[in-house]
Design a protein around this motif. Sequence first.
Motif, PDB file in Angstrom:
ATOM      1  N   ASP A   1      33.010   0.931  64.926  1.00 41.42           N
ATOM      2  CA  ASP A   1      32.657   0.471  63.583  1.00 41.42           C
ATOM      3  C   ASP A   1      33.617   1.004  62.529  1.00 41.42           C
ATOM      4  N   HIS A   2      34.396   1.993  62.926  1.00 40.20           N
ATOM      5  CA  HIS A   2      35.349   2.610  61.992  1.00 40.20           C
ATOM      6  C   HIS A   2      36.728   1.972  62.121  1.00 40.20           C
ATOM      7  N   TYR A   3      37.187   1.778  63.347  1.00 41.29           N
ATOM      8  CA  TYR A   3      38.500   1.183  63.604  1.00 41.29           C
ATOM      9  C   TYR A   3      38.309  -0.307  63.896  1.00 41.29           C
ATOM     10  N   THR A   4      38.096  -1.065  62.835  1.00 40.58           N
ATOM     11  CA  THR A   4      37.885  -2.504  62.957  1.00 40.58           C
ATOM     12  C   THR A   4      39.159  -3.256  62.621  1.00 40.58           C
ATOM     13  N   ALA A   5      39.221  -4.511  63.021  1.00 42.46           N
ATOM     14  CA  ALA A   5      40.431  -5.300  62.821  1.00 42.46           C
ATOM     15  C   ALA A   5      40.787  -5.444  61.350  1.00 42.46           C
ATOM     16  N   GLU A   6      39.752  -5.619  60.491  1.00 39.91           N
ATOM     17  CA  GLU A   6      40.068  -5.877  59.080  1.00 39.91           C
ATOM     18  C   GLU A   6      40.551  -4.637  58.333  1.00 39.91           C
ATOM     19  N   LYS A   7      40.354  -3.454  58.934  1.00 39.24           N
ATOM     20  CA  LYS A   7      40.833  -2.238  58.278  1.00 39.24           C
ATOM     21  C   LYS A   7      42.271  -1.893  58.657  1.00 39.24           C
ATOM     22  N   TYR A   8      42.816  -2.606  59.633  1.00 36.74           N
ATOM     23  CA  TYR A   8      44.160  -2.269  60.111  1.00 36.74           C
ATOM     24  C   TYR A   8      45.186  -2.415  58.985  1.00 36.74           C
ATOM     25  N   HIS A   9      46.100  -1.443  58.905  1.00 37.61           N
ATOM     26  CA  HIS A   9      47.205  -1.493  57.954  1.00 37.61           C
ATOM     27  C   HIS A   9      48.428  -0.921  58.644  1.00 37.61           C
TER      28      HIS A   9
ATOM     29  N   ASN B   1      48.505   4.590  65.333  1.00 37.76           N
ATOM     30  CA  ASN B   1      48.822   6.007  65.387  1.00 37.76           C
ATOM     31  C   ASN B   1      47.739   6.845  64.704  1.00 37.76           C
ATOM     32  N   SER B   2      47.083   6.281  63.674  1.00 42.93           N
ATOM     33  CA  SER B   2      45.917   6.957  63.096  1.00 42.93           C
ATOM     34  C   SER B   2      44.850   7.131  64.171  1.00 42.93           C
ATOM     35  N   PHE B   3      44.660   6.088  64.956  1.00 43.45           N
ATOM     36  CA  PHE B   3      43.645   6.105  66.003  1.00 43.45           C
ATOM     37  C   PHE B   3      43.982   7.115  67.100  1.00 43.45           C
ATOM     38  N   THR B   4      45.203   7.079  67.598  1.00 40.51           N
ATOM     39  CA  THR B   4      45.548   7.994  68.684  1.00 40.51           C
ATOM     40  C   THR B   4      45.560   9.441  68.220  1.00 40.51           C
ATOM     41  N   ASN B   5      45.928   9.682  66.974  1.00 41.07           N
ATOM     42  CA  ASN B   5      45.888  11.052  66.464  1.00 41.07           C
ATOM     43  C   ASN B   5      44.451  11.561  66.403  1.00 41.07           C
ATOM     44  N   ASP B   6      43.527  10.685  65.992  1.00 43.32           N
ATOM     45  CA  ASP B   6      42.115  11.045  65.961  1.00 43.32           C
ATOM     46  C   ASP B   6      41.610  11.335  67.380  1.00 43.32           C
ATOM     47  N   CYS B   7      41.987  10.477  68.315  1.00 40.32           N
ATOM     48  CA  CYS B   7      41.556  10.662  69.701  1.00 40.32           C
ATOM     49  C   CYS B   7      42.150  11.933  70.313  1.00 40.32           C
ATOM     50  N   ALA B   8      43.417  12.202  69.995  1.00 39.93           N
ATOM     51  CA  ALA B   8      44.048  13.409  70.526  1.00 39.93           C
ATOM     52  C   ALA B   8      43.312  14.652  70.039  1.00 39.93           C
TER      53      ALA B   8
ATOM     54  N   SER C   1      44.563   4.270  52.228  1.00 42.76           N
ATOM     55  CA  SER C   1      45.054   5.473  51.580  1.00 42.76           C
ATOM     56  C   SER C   1      44.359   6.714  52.100  1.00 42.76           C
ATOM     57  N   LEU C   2      43.323   6.565  52.909  1.00 44.14           N
ATOM     58  CA  LEU C   2      42.545   7.692  53.401  1.00 44.14           C
ATOM     59  C   LEU C   2      42.928   8.022  54.836  1.00 44.14           C
ATOM     60  N   HIS C   3      42.988   9.319  55.141  1.00 43.74           N
ATOM     61  CA  HIS C   3      43.254   9.752  56.501  1.00 43.74           C
ATOM     62  C   HIS C   3      41.950   9.730  57.293  1.00 43.74           C
ATOM     63  N   PRO C   4      41.884   8.998  58.383  1.00 48.71           N
ATOM     64  CA  PRO C   4      40.636   8.954  59.151  1.00 48.71           C
ATOM     65  C   PRO C   4      40.406  10.260  59.900  1.00 48.71           C
TER      66      PRO C   4
END
Length: 649
Positions: free
Chosen positions: A87-95, A102-109, A199-202
């Motif tokens: 619900d956080h990493y949705t298609a419409e939020k992609y930038h 890379n925001s996603f993989t950093n969060d997962c790491a 503009s926000l870091h997840p």
Amino acid sequence: MAPVQLYIYDLSNGLAKQLSAQLTGRQIDGIWHTSIVVYGKEVFYGQGISTALPGRSHHGQPLQVVPLGETAIDEATWEEYLQDLKDHYTAEKYHLLDFNCNSFTNDCAGFLTGGSIPAFVKDLPTDFLSTPFGAALRPTIDNMYRRPSPGVPAVAPPPPNQPVAASLLQAVAAQAQAPPSNLPPAAAPLAATESLAGSLHPVTNSASFRTLLRTHRAVVALFTDFQGCPPCRMIAPVYEQLAAEKGVRAATGGRGAAFTKIDIRVGAGGTLATEWGIRVTPTFMFFLDEKKIAEVKGADVGELKSQIDLLLFQAYPPHPHSSLSLTGVKAISLEPILFTQVPPLDNAMAKFVSFIDAAPPSPATTQAKEILTSHVLPYLKARFAPAAGAGKPAPLPSASTLLLTQWTAATSTLVGALPTETLFPLVDMWRLAALDPVAASWLVSTPNAGPVGVLAGRARDALAQSTQDKGTRNYVLTTLRLLANVFKTPALARTLLCGDGLALGILVPSLLHTDATVRTAASSLAFNAAAGVQRARVATGAGLGGVCESNIRADEADTALCVDEEWQVELISALLEALQKEESEEVIHRLVAAVACLLRFMPADGQLHGLLEVLGARGIMQGKLESKLIKKKEVQRLVDEVGSMCPTS
């Protein structure tokens, strides 16, 4: 324990490595896409969160595999975590720059290992945007993700005259968010809002939050419950706007605060909130150098803004010069001085043709003459000397790629066949062409700015021989005016004037030339370069500690030029030497204005500060005031203010 790997792909398929240096002035080896591989699955973010067998996604085989360590998190917990993130990493939020794979993989790491992905991947957007070219493309990239249509987002119109950039953006955007071909089709993205969530870091776990604190000097954290807290929803747009205005951006030189939003219902956000003792949402926390310095509970917009400003003031205190009035310095227009006058084109061409005819004949020079008279002259007359007529003027024609290619070949032939002193009409033609945005953009894409770089190099060589005869004087003068005009296109100016000594090799002797007209042109060129430095510094400090000027926007960082300090040291040394000897008030005015741009907001502990003290810059300014050469009040005030900025010896 299970191994965790990071798969790295290049979305540009090698184009970034091939073209980045000429487009941005900086080598960028790839536009990195990453995915996390753990428990025999490759997980990545684009059209939402997707899963594939390792190396079997639509991106193919990875360019690089980076071990991230091992995880003690069991597979079921990992799958539950991914489910929470959907619900956080949705298609419409992609930038493409701000909220991406890379925001996603950093969060997962952070969740799996407590670490982060490599810095060269995380820092790519900042590296790209810190270039003038990247800053110019930022609005285009933002518009790509404002209201995407279902599927791949449509690319907004690129900046004028950037066809290469448009192609690269289209390729990267299509690769980044294309639906995985070997997976079920992703649901169509929701209609995008005007949210600035990019503009926000997840952050969804403690490890990612600790990494954020460790890698940013100033951090603003919002603990929120967007689903169950009406005040959280009310203040969210304000917070996102503040993140866009005062967050870390390349246009501010990497300064600003890192803004993060921790939703207690997403991932391990609830656990993170418990660690920090959160009992009320929304709660804002402010960190400086990893230490919490303030906290605001509730949706108090005024207090939120005040605490953000205080945090930034503490992190980036104002420059000492910001407290000086400096009326004259502030009045300096940072727009480049351009030489736009159009000579009688038929007469100029006839004169140049006579020089060509006087040279030993050859098929190459005959062909070059034909190109100039049949193609270049009609273009110059149509572009720069349009016929006067009633009604709305027709759009001015720009140079075509074919014309510029032919003209370049002709220039190369004639530079090799004619003496330097006869080439000034050719230089003057390119001076006009530099004012055509299409021609200037094309020159940027050619090695060393193509023919303009060759002509400028000829001027440097002529000046190195210390010859100041009339023919050489004319050539140097037209070259200086040409170089001043390239500042209409900052990327072209950067290509020609920064880093290889070409500009200084022309400027230094020209500032001391015996001819006043040459010195006037040289001082104009010096001012344009110094004003570029000032623009870079103003953009760097925009909104931070009072450095921002009201007439310069942070998004004008594309005018940043020659910010290398050693380059500035050489330039200011030449300016001060020329000032000591100069007697023309007009030239003095331009020289002092150039010095003012280099001095204002210069690093307090940098090389320039020490050099000014050694060279006695304050005394030089005082000497000019006492010489009685300066009659205009505004110039006197400027010289006095520049003297006040110089350190005392």
